[in-house]
Write a protein that holds these residues in place. Sequence first.
Motif, PDB file in Angstrom:
ATOM      1  N   ASP A   1      -7.043   1.934 -12.636  1.00  0.00           N
ATOM      2  CA  ASP A   1      -7.850   2.630 -11.645  1.00  0.00           C
ATOM      3  C   ASP A   1      -8.741   1.713 -10.819  1.00  0.00           C
ATOM      4  OD1 ASP A   1      -9.456   1.964 -13.749  1.00  0.00           O
ATOM      5  OD2 ASP A   1     -10.431   3.927 -13.898  1.00  0.00           O
ATOM      6  N   GLN A   2      -8.489   0.410 -10.845  1.00  0.00           N
ATOM      7  CA  GLN A   2      -9.327  -0.512 -10.070  1.00  0.00           C
ATOM      8  C   GLN A   2      -8.591  -1.812  -9.785  1.00  0.00           C
ATOM      9  OE1 GLN A   2     -12.807  -1.485 -12.360  1.00  0.00           O
ATOM     10  NE2 GLN A   2     -11.631  -1.857 -14.211  1.00  0.00           N
ATOM     11  N   GLY A   3      -9.035  -2.513  -8.741  1.00  0.00           N
ATOM     12  CA  GLY A   3      -8.546  -3.851  -8.432  1.00  0.00           C
ATOM     13  C   GLY A   3      -7.086  -3.902  -8.013  1.00  0.00           C
ATOM     14  N   ALA A   4      -6.445  -5.031  -8.372  1.00  0.00           N
ATOM     15  CA  ALA A   4      -5.062  -5.303  -7.972  1.00  0.00           C
ATOM     16  C   ALA A   4      -4.082  -4.254  -8.466  1.00  0.00           C
ATOM     17  CB  ALA A   4      -4.640  -6.685  -8.452  1.00  0.00           C
ATOM     18  N   PRO A   5      -4.177  -3.761  -9.716  1.00  0.00           N
ATOM     19  CA  PRO A   5      -3.221  -2.732 -10.134  1.00  0.00           C
ATOM     20  C   PRO A   5      -3.304  -1.472  -9.270  1.00  0.00           C
ATOM     21  CG  PRO A   5      -4.314  -3.667 -12.038  1.00  0.00           C
ATOM     22  CD  PRO A   5      -4.996  -4.221 -10.823  1.00  0.00           C
ATOM     23  N   LEU A   6      -4.489  -1.096  -8.900  1.00  0.00           N
ATOM     24  CA  LEU A   6      -4.662   0.076  -8.031  1.00  0.00           C
ATOM     25  C   LEU A   6      -4.064  -0.206  -6.658  1.00  0.00           C
ATOM     26  CD1 LEU A   6      -5.800   2.919  -7.764  1.00  0.00           C
ATOM     27  CD2 LEU A   6      -7.959   1.908  -7.021  1.00  0.00           C
ATOM     28  N   ASP A   7      -4.252  -1.413  -6.139  1.00  0.00           N
ATOM     29  CA  ASP A   7      -3.681  -1.805  -4.846  1.00  0.00           C
ATOM     30  C   ASP A   7      -2.156  -1.793  -4.905  1.00  0.00           C
ATOM     31  OD1 ASP A   7      -6.203  -2.146  -3.797  1.00  0.00           O
ATOM     32  OD2 ASP A   7      -6.211  -4.335  -4.060  1.00  0.00           O
ATOM     33  N   ILE A   8      -1.596  -2.302  -5.996  1.00  0.00           N
ATOM     34  CA  ILE A   8      -0.131  -2.329  -6.142  1.00  0.00           C
ATOM     35  C   ILE A   8       0.426  -0.916  -6.140  1.00  0.00           C
ATOM     36  CG2 ILE A   8       1.755  -2.868  -7.752  1.00  0.00           C
ATOM     37  CD1 ILE A   8       0.096  -5.327  -8.607  1.00  0.00           C
ATOM     38  N   LEU A   9      -0.192  -0.041  -6.910  1.00  0.00           N
ATOM     39  CA  LEU A   9       0.282   1.355  -6.958  1.00  0.00           C
ATOM     40  C   LEU A   9       0.110   2.038  -5.608  1.00  0.00           C
ATOM     41  CD1 LEU A   9      -1.081   2.366 -10.474  1.00  0.00           C
ATOM     42  CD2 LEU A   9       1.284   1.889  -9.848  1.00  0.00           C
ATOM     43  N   GLY A  10      -0.996   1.737  -4.915  1.00  0.00           N
ATOM     44  CA  GLY A  10      -1.221   2.317  -3.580  1.00  0.00           C
ATOM     45  C   GLY A  10      -0.201   1.823  -2.565  1.00  0.00           C
ATOM     46  N   ASP A  11       0.086   0.521  -2.603  1.00  0.00           N
ATOM     47  CA  ASP A  11       1.081  -0.040  -1.692  1.00  0.00           C
ATOM     48  C   ASP A  11       2.468   0.552  -1.957  1.00  0.00           C
ATOM     49  OD1 ASP A  11      -0.839  -1.585  -0.484  1.00  0.00           O
ATOM     50  OD2 ASP A  11      -0.244  -3.470  -1.464  1.00  0.00           O
ATOM     51  N   THR A  12       2.792   0.689  -3.228  1.00  0.00           N
ATOM     52  CA  THR A  12       4.097   1.281  -3.585  1.00  0.00           C
ATOM     53  C   THR A  12       4.193   2.692  -3.032  1.00  0.00           C
ATOM     54  OG1 THR A  12       4.250  -0.073  -5.583  1.00  0.00           O
ATOM     55  CG2 THR A  12       5.615   1.919  -5.496  1.00  0.00           C
ATOM     56  N   ALA A  13       3.133   3.465  -3.192  1.00  0.00           N
ATOM     57  CA  ALA A  13       3.129   4.845  -2.688  1.00  0.00           C
ATOM     58  C   ALA A  13       3.235   4.864  -1.160  1.00  0.00           C
ATOM     59  CB  ALA A  13       1.875   5.565  -3.150  1.00  0.00           C
ATOM     60  N   ALA A  14       2.487   3.982  -0.493  1.00  0.00           N
ATOM     61  CA  ALA A  14       2.474   3.961   0.977  1.00  0.00           C
ATOM     62  C   ALA A  14       3.836   3.547   1.533  1.00  0.00           C
ATOM     63  CB  ALA A  14       1.388   3.016   1.472  1.00  0.00           C
ATOM     64  N   PHE A  15       4.410   2.474   0.970  1.00  0.00           N
ATOM     65  CA  PHE A  15       5.716   2.019   1.458  1.00  0.00           C
ATOM     66  C   PHE A  15       6.816   3.031   1.130  1.00  0.00           C
ATOM     67  CE2 PHE A  15       3.774  -2.345   1.380  1.00  0.00           C
ATOM     68  CZ  PHE A  15       3.790  -2.507   2.754  1.00  0.00           C
ATOM     69  N   GLY A  16       6.704   3.660  -0.014  1.00  0.00           N
ATOM     70  CA  GLY A  16       7.680   4.697  -0.370  1.00  0.00           C
ATOM     71  C   GLY A  16       7.616   5.875   0.595  1.00  0.00           C
ATOM     72  N   GLU A  17       6.381   6.272   0.954  1.00  0.00           N
ATOM     73  CA  GLU A  17       6.216   7.379   1.906  1.00  0.00           C
ATOM     74  C   GLU A  17       6.704   6.962   3.297  1.00  0.00           C
ATOM     75  OE1 GLU A  17       5.471  11.185   3.251  1.00  0.00           O
ATOM     76  OE2 GLU A  17       5.696  10.409   1.221  1.00  0.00           O
TER      77      GLU A  17
END
Length: 192
Positions: free
Chosen positions: A89-105
């Motif tokens: 829920d913080q830092g790089a892991p949160l960014d990675i999950l957010g990027d994955t969601a954004a690129f997937g969308e």
Amino acid sequence: MCELATIAAAASIAGTVMGAVGQLQAGDAAAKAANYNAAVARNNQIIAEQQAQDALKRGQIAEDEQRRKTAQIKGAQRASLAASGVALDQGAPLDILGDTAAFGELDALTIRNNADREAYGYRVQGMNFAAEAGLADARAGAARQAGMIGAAGTLLSGAGTVMDRWAQRNKGSKPGGGNSPSAYMAGYSGAG
């Protein structure tokens, strides 16, 4: 001589009628061909709309599939990160999950956009077929009208020819008429 003139008049009338019938038939044949072309264009319009609907359905399926893949990737990333003991829920892991969601969308929306464009292309094609059908309908009407006008012209022209010949024949058979032998002789004797 009278019988020959009658035969000639009858032949002229018959030729005129046959010419008029031929023009009517030619106009009808051209109209039928144009109607056929209009029907083909309308069928093509229907097919183009079916292709547009198919493109949208395929696009929706591919879009949904892309979202499922993105969810699977995010799930695998979470499991991997969680197994490493990293806070999600913080830092790089949160960014990675957010990027994955954004690129997937973004991929899912690109798929939708491509399907919409493909469907639009088919719909434009369908509109062109509809315009082609309208033009063919107009040609059918014009062909029928041209056949009728041509037939009427042929009948009137033939009637005028027959009437002219009839008038010439009657003019020559009357005493003192312009083409009678006595008129000819009177003109000849007066000239000399």
